[in-house]
Write a protein that holds these residues in place. Structure first.
Motif, PDB file in Angstrom:
ATOM      1  N   PRO A 184      38.619  75.739  34.940  1.00 24.48           N
ATOM      2  CA  PRO A 184      40.090  75.531  34.769  1.00 24.48           C
ATOM      3  C   PRO A 184      40.552  75.770  33.189  1.00 24.48           C
ATOM      4  CG  PRO A 184      39.702  74.260  36.189  1.00 24.48           C
ATOM      5  CD  PRO A 184      37.985  74.887  36.130  1.00 24.48           C
ATOM      6  N   ASN A 185      40.432  74.584  32.583  1.00 23.80           N
ATOM      7  CA  ASN A 185      40.569  73.969  31.911  1.00 23.80           C
ATOM      8  C   ASN A 185      40.207  74.134  30.569  1.00 23.80           C
ATOM      9  OD1 ASN A 185      42.249  71.843  33.210  1.00 23.80           O
ATOM     10  ND2 ASN A 185      39.889  71.092  33.419  1.00 23.80           N
ATOM     11  N   GLY A 186      39.444  75.822  29.960  1.00 24.70           N
ATOM     12  CA  GLY A 186      39.640  76.367  29.424  1.00 24.70           C
ATOM     13  C   GLY A 186      38.575  75.614  28.728  1.00 24.70           C
ATOM     14  N   SER A 187      38.708  75.502  27.116  1.00 21.80           N
ATOM     15  CA  SER A 187      37.552  75.128  26.225  1.00 21.80           C
ATOM     16  C   SER A 187      38.182  72.995  26.352  1.00 21.80           C
ATOM     17  CB  SER A 187      37.771  75.016  24.880  1.00 21.80           C
ATOM     18  OG  SER A 187      39.181  74.430  24.299  1.00 21.80           O
ATOM     19  N   LEU A 188      38.551  72.507  27.161  1.00 20.24           N
ATOM     20  CA  LEU A 188      38.767  70.984  27.253  1.00 20.24           C
ATOM     21  C   LEU A 188      37.434  70.639  27.835  1.00 20.24           C
ATOM     22  CD1 LEU A 188      40.971  69.432  26.847  1.00 20.24           C
ATOM     23  CD2 LEU A 188      41.055  69.153  29.725  1.00 20.24           C
TER      24      LEU A 188
END
Length: 595
Positions: A184-188
């Motif tokens: 859910p945090n993408g590329s994090l």
């Protein structure tokens, strides 16, 4: 069985001699024979009844036991099983140290086709291309009108795409339920998480497997139903990770670097609270591995553990700490750093040809003298230097819990000579990863104990064996603080946090030997607060160039240090590190007579 004759000749002859009726003998023998046959039949029938009774008893016992078992167990919702191998699709979540979701599952569908059930294959192909523009219409028509009975069209589709396919209305287009791995945090924290894909696949389920990072390292745990879907809790802090990535990305762009990495580690537990590698990627849409060119140019390359570099002068503090530990010097011992200095026929010089004269050990670190560090290394000796660096973990890959870490084994010299000992003391001739460096600085920061880098949340300190005395570690910390307060890392000062650290600027090696003259790796290894260290922060920039002045500047003091200082300024409050406000000296007021 021997049958007795009904009219035995001997008895018949005897009966006739006596004048008896021979027919009576026959009737008597018939009676006896019939009684024997009746007894035999009765025994046979009784045996059959016994066997039948035993069978019914066992059957009723099994049914009764099963009914009793069902009556005493908890009710369970029935599950439908498709024929063939069972595919386990469940996978546990991954969370950060505060329970925030880093990876979870999402219910979606895959799209497949059964051409023999299609009403209008050509119209279906045209409709699918409108929904999925990346599909080849001619190829679809060929597949739908050929001999194929089954084909996958899309392995993952969104609810909107599913509805659009529904609207096409062809009964040969069908949907298969899927569990999709969602970040859910993408590329994090992409390089930590790695990514997931599908393993065994069926129409009714698909197996989700890890392909990199912690997803692959802990694949067995995440897929094991016996864990009750208990989330895998990492040591990362999502908020700190986001701040570190934002600052490092900005610093990389500002310093015109091609790549960057940072490692933030708790000095007493080895917990990695944040680890960043740039450029990065989105694990929801993981790119394919590069098949040509430099591996480090790929966004999949994890610079924090796979990047094995000569890190330069950040290694000098280890030579000073070991020399103090062995009693060869103390922080105030004066060492001649004047040239010329030759070792093994090679000249040892200083940065930009400087000549510092005679310096104390502390000033050797503050001014970053190659000759001063090299002379300490010669006093230490090859064997003792090797043992010390090995005790800090610089001889093997880090036990960091991602699959890529195993490939980050340090590069050691084939022959460890006096020249090797000298160059290694100031960070050349031995290549390690930033993660190795963080663990080494953590030993200085925590009072002399080795720690192992870990991605798992720990409960309390996890100190390993002692590798140096408290006195040597304390003196090393004092010197690191001086580097920031009055040395090459003056841009690293963050008011209230008493940063200590060491800069390192190493020429970048060419693929076929030698070094570039205009390409460097700039590193700043820092601890904060220096008087009571809690964290180590390593920042490394690949080929940085600071261009605000008249000439381009590539040294760590101008590139990596300001980036690390901004990162500490942002993340220290998030870590709960309270700034220390130094008291302001009141001005001295002298009273004078008005007369």
């Amino acid at each position: 069985m021997i049958r007795t004759p009904l009219r035995p000749l001997a008895r018949i002859l005897e009966a006739r001699q006596k004048g008896e009726n021979p027919d009576a003998i026959e009737r008597e023998n018939k009676r006896i024979r019939h009684e024997q046959m009746r007894d035999s039949a009765r025994l046979r029938a009784e045996g059959r009844l016994f066997v039948l009774g035993a069978f019914f008893f066992c059957a009723f016992a099994v049914v009764g036991a099963r009914m009793g078992l069902l009556a005493t167990t908890e009710p369970v919702e029935p599950r439908a099983h498709a024929p063939g191998a069972v595919i386990s699709a469940s996978r546990a979540d991954i969370v950060d140290r505060n329970g925030n979701i880093l990876a979870t599952n999402f219910d979606t569908h895959a799209l497949y086709a059964q051409p023999k059930h299609m009403v209008d294959p050509v119209a279906a192909a045209e409709g699918l291309v409108k929904v999925f523009p990346d599909l080849d219409e001619e190829r679809l028509i060929k597949d739908f009108t050929g001999t194929r009975k089954f084909l996958w069209i899309k392995k993952k589709i969104s609810p909107e795409q599913k509805q659009a396919v529904h609207d096409i209305g062809d009964p040969g287009l069908l949907f298969a339920p899927r569990d999709m791995r969602l970040y859910p945090n993408g590329s994090l924290a992409a390089h930590v998480l790695g990514g997931a894909s599908y393993g065994k696949e069926g129409v009714h389920a698909a197996e989700v497997i890890g392909v990199a990072g912690v997803e692959k390292y802990f694949d067995d745990y995440l897929r094991d139903p016996a864990n009750g879907n208990t989330p895998l809790q990492l040591s990362l802090d999502l908020t700190v990770q986001a701040a570190a990535e934002r600052v490092l990305w900005g610093g990389m762009k500002l310093m015109n670097a091609k790549g960057a990495t940072s490692v933030l580690m708790d000095v007493k537990t080895g917990e990695v609270v944040s680890v960043v590698s740039l450029p990065t990627f989105d694990p929801n849409d993981r790119p394919r591995p590069a098949t040509e060119g430099d591996a480090s140019d790929s966004p999949l390359f994890n610079r924090s553990v796979q990047g094995v570099y000569e890190l330069g002068s950040v290694f000098k503090i280890f030579a000073a700490a070991q020399a103090i530990e062995l009693g060869l010097v103390n922080a105030d011992t004066m060492i001649d750093t004047k040239g010329p200095m030759k070792v093994g026929g090679f000249k040892i010089g200083e940065f930009r040809g400087k000549n510092y004269g005679t310096l104390s050990v502390a000033d050797i670190i503050v001014k970053s003298s190659n000759r001063g560090t090299g002379r300490m290394a010669l006093q230490i000796g090859i064997k003792r230097q090797q043992e010390f660096l090995k005790s800090l973990g610089f001889f093997e890959a880090t036990p960091f819990e991602i699959v890529e870490a195993a490939g980050g084994k340090p590069l050691l010299p084939k022959r460890w000579t006096d020249l090797s000992s000298v160059t290694i003391s100031y960070g050349h001739g031995l290549s390690t990863s930033p993660m190795h460096l963080a663990a080494g600085y953590a030993a200085i920061a925590n009072g002399g104990y080795r720690v192992s880098p870990t991605l798992l949340k720990q409960e309390g300190p996890k100190l390993g064996p002692r590798v140096m005395s408290e006195r040597a570690a304390r003196d090393a910390r004092t010197m690191l603080r001086k580097v920031v307060s009055k040395g090459t890392a003056s841009f690293g000062e963050v008011p209230g946090y008493h940063v200590g650290g060491k800069t390192g600027t190493a020429d970048k090696p060419k693929p076929r030997g030698g070094y570039y003259k205009d390409k460097t790796l700039a590193t700043f290894a820092s601890i904060f607060p220096a008087h009571d260290p809690k964290y180590v922060l390593i920042v490394t920039l690949d080929e940085p160039v600071e261009t605000s002045g008249d000439k381009p500047r590539r040294t760590a003091g101008w590139t990596a240090v300001p980036v690390a200082a901004e990162m500490i300024r942002r993340i220290a409050p998030l870590l709960g590190v309270r700034p220390t406000v130094e008291p302001v000296k009141e001005p001295v007021i002298t009273l004078t007579s008005s007369n």
